[in-house]
Design an enzyme around this catalytic site. Sequence first.
Site, PDB file in Angstrom:
ATOM      1  N   ASN A   1     -10.381 -50.985  51.604  1.00 44.86           N
ATOM      2  CA  ASN A   1     -10.642 -51.756  52.820  1.00 44.86           C
ATOM      3  C   ASN A   1     -10.243 -53.214  52.646  1.00 44.86           C
ATOM      4  OD1 ASN A   1     -11.695 -49.498  54.084  1.00 44.86           O
ATOM      5  ND2 ASN A   1     -13.829 -50.105  53.851  1.00 44.86           N
TER       6      ASN A   1
ATOM      7  N   ARG B   1      -2.805 -40.935  65.176  1.00 47.03           N
ATOM      8  CA  ARG B   1      -2.651 -40.640  63.751  1.00 47.03           C
ATOM      9  C   ARG B   1      -2.835 -39.135  63.590  1.00 47.03           C
ATOM     10  NH1 ARG B   1      -3.394 -45.736  61.270  1.00 47.03           N
ATOM     11  NH2 ARG B   1      -4.844 -47.111  62.357  1.00 47.03           N
TER      12      ARG B   1
ATOM     13  N   ARG C   1      -1.248 -48.807  62.847  1.00 48.13           N
ATOM     14  CA  ARG C   1      -1.096 -49.582  61.611  1.00 48.13           C
ATOM     15  C   ARG C   1      -1.246 -48.731  60.354  1.00 48.13           C
ATOM     16  NH1 ARG C   1      -4.548 -54.209  62.267  1.00 48.13           N
ATOM     17  NH2 ARG C   1      -2.764 -55.317  63.159  1.00 48.13           N
TER      18      ARG C   1
ATOM     19  N   HIS D   1      -3.914 -45.712  72.310  1.00 49.70           N
ATOM     20  CA  HIS D   1      -4.980 -45.344  71.387  1.00 49.70           C
ATOM     21  C   HIS D   1      -5.838 -44.201  71.923  1.00 49.70           C
ATOM     22  CE1 HIS D   1      -8.903 -46.224  69.214  1.00 49.70           C
ATOM     23  NE2 HIS D   1      -8.050 -46.173  68.216  1.00 49.70           N
TER      24      HIS D   1
ATOM     25  N   TYR E   1     -14.770 -37.883  59.537  1.00 54.00           N
ATOM     26  CA  TYR E   1     -15.240 -38.802  60.575  1.00 54.00           C
ATOM     27  C   TYR E   1     -16.148 -38.063  61.547  1.00 54.00           C
ATOM     28  CZ  TYR E   1     -11.279 -41.914  59.318  1.00 54.00           C
ATOM     29  OH  TYR E   1     -10.385 -42.727  58.682  1.00 54.00           O
TER      30      TYR E   1
ATOM     31  N   ARG F   1     -20.935 -49.451  63.985  1.00 55.20           N
ATOM     32  CA  ARG F   1     -20.652 -49.201  62.573  1.00 55.20           C
ATOM     33  C   ARG F   1     -20.102 -50.430  61.855  1.00 55.20           C
ATOM     34  NH1 ARG F   1     -15.694 -46.160  62.068  1.00 55.20           N
ATOM     35  NH2 ARG F   1     -14.735 -48.135  61.486  1.00 55.20           N
TER      36      ARG F   1
ATOM     37  N   HIS G   1     -17.634 -42.610  63.810  1.00 51.98           N
ATOM     38  CA  HIS G   1     -16.430 -42.959  64.568  1.00 51.98           C
ATOM     39  C   HIS G   1     -16.551 -42.658  66.057  1.00 51.98           C
ATOM     40  CE1 HIS G   1     -12.002 -42.598  65.554  1.00 51.98           C
ATOM     41  NE2 HIS G   1     -11.995 -43.685  64.821  1.00 51.98           N
TER      42      HIS G   1
END
Length: 719
Positions: free
Chosen positions: A57, A407, A437, A467, A500, A596, A624
């Site tokens: 991270n 993704r 990204r 997204h 997730y 979160r 998530h």
Amino acid sequence: MIQKESVDLTISLKDSKYYLNRELSWLEFNYRVLNEALDTRTPLLERLKFTAIFSSNLDEFFMVRIAGLKQQIQAGVTKLTFDGCTPLEQLVAISERLHFLIKEQDYLFEYTLRNLLAVQGIHLVNYIDLDQKQRTYLHQYFDENIFPVLTPLVVDKSHPFPYISNLSLNLGVVICNPETKEEHFARVKVPSVLPRFVALPQRLYSQTNNKSIVWQGIPLEQVIAHNIEALFSGMIVQECYPFRVTRNADLSVEEDEADDLLLAIEQELRKRNIGRSAVRLEVHASTPTLIRQQLVEDLELEEIDVYDIQGLLGLKDLLYFLSLPYPKLKYESWSSIVPKDLNKIKKITSSNNQKIESNEKDIFSLIRQSDILVHHPYQSFSASVEQFIAQAAYDPSVLTIKMTLYRTSGDSPIIEALIAAAANDKQVVTLIELKARFDEENNIIWARQLEQSGVHVVYGLAGLKTHTKIVLIVRKEGEKIRRYVHIGTGNYNSKTANLYTDVGLFSCREELGADLTDLFNFLTGYSCQKLYRKLLVAPVNMRDRILSMINREITHCRKGGKGHIVAKMNSLVDPKIIEALYLASQVGVKIDLIIRGICCLRPGIKGISNNIRVISVIGRFLEHSRIFYLYNGGKKEVYIGSADWMTRNFVRRVEAITLVNDPNISYKLEEILRITLEDNSQAWQLSSNGNYIRRFPMSNQYEKNSQKIFMEMALKSIL
């Protein structure tokens, strides 16, 4: 207890003192991740995993956020953020906090986790502690497997300082010519193509007071360092120290000027791989001042950018140990449950456009009976979402499949199903977001493969990231055309679906089908659609609709009624939304936020946010899902979708949130929110000063771990 305040009109809710800094809030999130490694309740190898995630991270944080701040400083930007900080002030505050966090991580691994691993028979040792037989083996291993891969790069008048690639682990070496007595600096890159940890053969394991050893090895860089003379024949190696460099890796694509977006992204990826300016230097704490200064100078960094590490550098490589076959040191294994109804449907697997199926019912007949909610990873992604797309690919009644991919995984059954659908003469449209990204390269590969298979691939809209997580399937049923939809909170990725927590809705409601048709027309063609029936769509109407819903709760309270908002998401940053929540709190609306990661709202400020509570849940699964509840004067509304409450989600991304119409599903979503809010095991509560305090059960309370509860609920649902 709800406190109704008279609104003080002299208070400006835009005042910077009422907002937390975005970057510092993210650091506190990552510290909560590190605390999973600090927590003795976490299984040992999982503690290593969280240590590695903390490091990974941070790498991304430096490559994007720190790089952005540095660019602002270099450009002379002094504009204040809405929390009242300049870029330079943020950078200084971040550095101060990070130096503390990294020291804590360093100490944790070197003096706690390493020792606990040894107790379990897993010995990560230092070269200096090896006996002669072990050293002889590693010397031979070096000659045969490592030496041929290495390339020493010296720095002198004819050899400029070498380029140090992003996130590379290196050795800084000082060598001396025995004839001229001249000293030179050289860099040796620790090759990432080799395993980071070199395992010793079992026959060479050390004796440890009759305690059995199950694995023993040493870091690759130490094997190289202790055999480094082989690279500098005839020279004297005086010093050798590891260091690691992080560079700016954010993409910058002028989409309006790019004739071919895919090509433009590829060119930017090459620049990323070559690398931009350095933003961080990690060195071993024992590195001499002269070497340290040379690295800082040649990398054009400042002392604030240097991080001293007592132990290993690049701890994200600790994920290696998760591959060791020791289940007692990991979380108890979990396999997602197939809901009862979905167990009745035929299962389709495809390979080379051939299908194999079992059972009788198809998933479409179930959706026609009622909407279906799935909760991952507690309920199976492969038996729901992937089957939905796989069945559509082979169903002769299906005419069209449209979906977004932000993704996806490398061996995605969804990609395979889309290719099969195109081969079966269905119209298949996939919107692939090339600007996701650090997944840009993967998405380019899938985009090309899909195009070559006859799928219509769209790369998104200029200036916007797509997204949203949506699928639209058009099916001919007799004389009628029916549309089936999936609207989710998570990516269409089978790997992350096991890691997730996300929710997804299957429906064939006409209004949702019409909304997704309009949205895909907006994404793939020329459309100025502004009005949607059930969807909140960004950048079209989402923020305005959310603000109006918050204002509706305010109105109910002002009329003497009750107001309640519960919102679960990844991040809360948008100042307009925060200001509206402050106003709602002032008039007595109860607000429960499950955030979160980043939260720029300060809860618990007297007269401002008394009625706002913020918690963050960090556990074995990454929280998530985005779920939003509004009391609405007793006519409750529940929404799910892809968007966090961040300015970028409202303005620079295509997002979709849907109202849930089925009362049974609304109840299930409310239950998810309630159980999460009651968590006293993995939850942290945010205080007004920006600190998070971990919840623990009181003496008279049972421990409530929300993720464990959801696992138990999933198991009970199939009994």
